[in-house]
Motif scaffolding. Structure first.
Motif, mmCIF file in Angstrom:
data_model
loop_
_atom_site.group_PDB
_atom_site.id
_atom_site.type_symbol
_atom_site.label_atom_id
_atom_site.label_comp_id
_atom_site.label_asym_id
_atom_site.label_seq_id
_atom_site.Cartn_x
_atom_site.Cartn_y
_atom_site.Cartn_z
ATOM 1 N N ASP A 24 -94.243 -96.256 -98.068
ATOM 2 C CA ASP A 24 -93.552 -97.149 -97.138
ATOM 3 C C ASP A 24 -94.501 -97.811 -96.144
ATOM 4 O OD1 ASP A 24 -91.194 -96.399 -98.374
ATOM 5 O OD2 ASP A 24 -90.551 -95.061 -96.759
ATOM 6 N N ALA A 25 -95.426 -97.045 -95.584
ATOM 7 C CA ALA A 25 -96.275 -97.552 -94.502
ATOM 8 C C ALA A 25 -97.510 -98.297 -95.001
ATOM 9 C CB ALA A 25 -96.704 -96.402 -93.591
ATOM 10 N N LEU A 26 -98.073 -97.869 -96.134
ATOM 11 C CA LEU A 26 -99.313 -98.470 -96.631
ATOM 12 C C LEU A 26 -99.134 -99.229 -97.940
ATOM 13 C CD1 LEU A 26 -101.831 -95.600 -95.842
ATOM 14 C CD2 LEU A 26 -101.491 -97.738 -94.589
ATOM 15 N N GLY A 27 -97.951 -99.200 -98.503
ATOM 16 C CA GLY A 27 -97.738 -99.879 -99.774
ATOM 17 C C GLY A 27 -98.385 -99.173 -100.943
ATOM 18 N N ALA A 28 -98.671 -97.880 -100.799
ATOM 19 C CA ALA A 28 -99.288 -97.117 -101.889
ATOM 20 C C ALA A 28 -98.335 -97.070 -103.076
ATOM 21 C CB ALA A 28 -99.621 -95.704 -101.430
ATOM 22 N N GLU A 29 -98.903 -97.174 -104.270
ATOM 23 C CA GLU A 29 -98.111 -97.080 -105.492
ATOM 24 C C GLU A 29 -98.329 -95.702 -106.112
ATOM 25 O OE1 GLU A 29 -98.923 -100.297 -108.156
ATOM 26 O OE2 GLU A 29 -98.947 -101.746 -106.508
ATOM 27 N N GLU A 30 -97.241 -95.031 -106.427
ATOM 28 C CA GLU A 30 -97.344 -93.718 -107.051
ATOM 29 C C GLU A 30 -97.794 -93.881 -108.497
ATOM 30 O OE1 GLU A 30 -94.302 -90.191 -108.197
ATOM 31 O OE2 GLU A 30 -94.222 -90.858 -106.098
ATOM 32 N N GLU A 31 -98.865 -93.175 -108.856
ATOM 33 C CA GLU A 31 -99.370 -93.213 -110.225
ATOM 34 C C GLU A 31 -98.807 -92.074 -111.061
ATOM 35 O OE1 GLU A 31 -103.700 -93.366 -109.360
ATOM 36 O OE2 GLU A 31 -103.571 -95.217 -110.535
ATOM 37 N N PHE A 32 -98.762 -90.894 -110.506
ATOM 38 C CA PHE A 32 -98.142 -89.772 -111.200
ATOM 39 C C PHE A 32 -97.798 -88.681 -110.202
ATOM 40 C CE2 PHE A 32 -101.139 -86.278 -111.183
ATOM 41 C CZ PHE A 32 -102.379 -86.880 -111.037
ATOM 42 N N ARG A 33 -96.951 -87.779 -110.658
ATOM 43 C CA ARG A 33 -96.496 -86.646 -109.847
ATOM 44 C C ARG A 33 -96.442 -85.436 -110.761
ATOM 45 N NH1 ARG A 33 -92.833 -86.102 -105.305
ATOM 46 N NH2 ARG A 33 -93.142 -88.340 -105.071
ATOM 47 N N SER A 34 -97.087 -84.353 -110.361
ATOM 48 C CA SER A 34 -96.981 -83.130 -111.144
ATOM 49 C C SER A 34 -95.882 -82.285 -110.510
ATOM 50 C CB SER A 34 -98.302 -82.363 -111.159
ATOM 51 O OG SER A 34 -98.612 -81.893 -109.869
ATOM 52 N N PRO A 35 -94.833 -82.016 -111.243
ATOM 53 C CA PRO A 35 -93.731 -81.241 -110.670
ATOM 54 C C PRO A 35 -94.141 -79.792 -110.451
ATOM 55 C CG PRO A 35 -93.358 -81.625 -112.989
ATOM 56 C CD PRO A 35 -94.606 -82.380 -112.619
ATOM 57 N N PRO A 36 -93.566 -79.169 -109.428
ATOM 58 C CA PRO A 36 -93.885 -77.747 -109.222
ATOM 59 C C PRO A 36 -93.339 -76.912 -110.382
ATOM 60 C CG PRO A 36 -92.099 -78.435 -107.782
ATOM 61 C CD PRO A 36 -92.584 -79.665 -108.494
ATOM 62 N N LYS A 37 -94.068 -75.893 -110.720
ATOM 63 C CA LYS A 37 -93.640 -74.985 -111.784
ATOM 64 C C LYS A 37 -93.447 -73.603 -111.166
ATOM 65 C CE LYS A 37 -96.291 -77.549 -115.150
ATOM 66 N NZ LYS A 37 -97.460 -77.588 -115.988
ATOM 67 N N ASP A 38 -92.591 -72.812 -111.749
ATOM 68 C CA ASP A 38 -92.389 -71.456 -111.248
ATOM 69 C C ASP A 38 -93.729 -70.723 -111.266
ATOM 70 O OD1 ASP A 38 -89.711 -71.987 -110.987
ATOM 71 O OD2 ASP A 38 -89.171 -71.090 -112.914
ATOM 72 N N GLU A 39 -94.156 -70.318 -110.095
ATOM 73 C CA GLU A 39 -95.404 -69.579 -109.924
ATOM 74 C C GLU A 39 -96.614 -70.322 -110.481
ATOM 75 O OE1 GLU A 39 -95.227 -65.415 -110.816
ATOM 76 O OE2 GLU A 39 -93.056 -65.412 -110.552
ATOM 77 N N GLY A 40 -96.521 -71.640 -110.581
ATOM 78 C CA GLY A 40 -97.641 -72.443 -111.065
ATOM 79 C C GLY A 40 -98.129 -73.377 -109.987
ATOM 80 N N PRO A 41 -98.845 -74.403 -110.384
ATOM 81 C CA PRO A 41 -99.386 -75.344 -109.416
ATOM 82 C C PRO A 41 -98.278 -76.059 -108.642
ATOM 83 C CG PRO A 41 -100.338 -75.696 -111.588
ATOM 84 C CD PRO A 41 -99.218 -74.717 -111.739
ATOM 85 N N PRO A 42 -98.531 -76.374 -107.373
ATOM 86 C CA PRO A 42 -97.542 -77.084 -106.567
ATOM 87 C C PRO A 42 -97.511 -78.575 -106.910
ATOM 88 C CG PRO A 42 -99.545 -76.733 -105.330
ATOM 89 C CD PRO A 42 -99.726 -76.035 -106.650
ATOM 90 N N THR A 43 -96.548 -79.290 -106.335
ATOM 91 C CA THR A 43 -96.433 -80.730 -106.542
ATOM 92 C C THR A 43 -97.677 -81.435 -106.016
ATOM 93 O OG1 THR A 43 -94.049 -80.674 -106.357
ATOM 94 C CG2 THR A 43 -95.094 -82.786 -105.955
ATOM 95 N N ILE A 44 -98.253 -82.300 -106.842
ATOM 96 C CA ILE A 44 -99.382 -83.150 -106.453
ATOM 97 C C ILE A 44 -98.971 -84.574 -106.796
ATOM 98 C CG2 ILE A 44 -101.790 -83.754 -106.913
ATOM 99 C CD1 ILE A 44 -102.162 -80.740 -107.670
ATOM 100 N N VAL A 45 -99.165 -85.491 -105.854
ATOM 101 C CA VAL A 45 -98.770 -86.876 -106.063
ATOM 102 C C VAL A 45 -100.012 -87.755 -105.972
ATOM 103 C CG1 VAL A 45 -97.240 -88.740 -105.339
ATOM 104 C CG2 VAL A 45 -96.544 -86.363 -104.960
ATOM 105 N N ALA A 46 -100.269 -88.544 -107.015
ATOM 106 C CA ALA A 46 -101.416 -89.464 -107.029
ATOM 107 C C ALA A 46 -100.924 -90.855 -106.663
ATOM 108 C CB ALA A 46 -102.060 -89.486 -108.404
#
Length: 130
Positions: A24-46
């Protein structure tokens, strides 16, 4: 080996909230999002802004991923060059950022200032003199 690309990773308390702010503030475009997994890596947004990219990740102290709140401030300045620094600064403030150094003409030939985003990261917003 010569690096071909570098992407900073901003550690935040809430990656979904941060992703929305940067879009919203910088006009960044989301390239990908890794969803959180049970006991796995957390959400990361590129994200991508122009030719630059960065990632937003949650704080995970056991991995050494500490947010600005954990550190007591930001150890890095992110500089973004834009066509209208005043408009970008105003948009960031409207979305919850705060002015650290006002955006104004500087003696080194740029119009710039410093803004702290709602997650504690410091941004130099810069552009041509007006």
């Amino acid at each position: 080996m010569t690096p071909t690309h570098m992407s900073p990773r901003l550690i935040v308390s809430d990656p979904d909230e941060a992703a929305k702010f940067y879009q919203d503030a910088l006009g960044a475009e989301e390239e990908f999002r890794s969803p959180p997994k049970d006991e796995g890596p957390p959400t990361i947004v590129a994200h991508r802004i122009g030719d630059s990219s960065f990632r937003v990740s949650p704080a995970v102290s056991s991995w050494g991923w500490l947010s600005t709140g954990d550190l007591g401030g930001s150890a890095v300045l992110l500089e973004i060059e834009v066509a209208d620094p005043d408009a970008v600064g105003e948009r960031m403030i409207a979305h919850g950022a705060e002015v650290v150094v006002p955006i104004e003409n500087r003696p080194y030939g740029k119009r710039s200032g410093r803004i702290r985003d709602p997650f504690g990261h410091l941004w130099i917003i810069t552009g041509e003199l007006r």
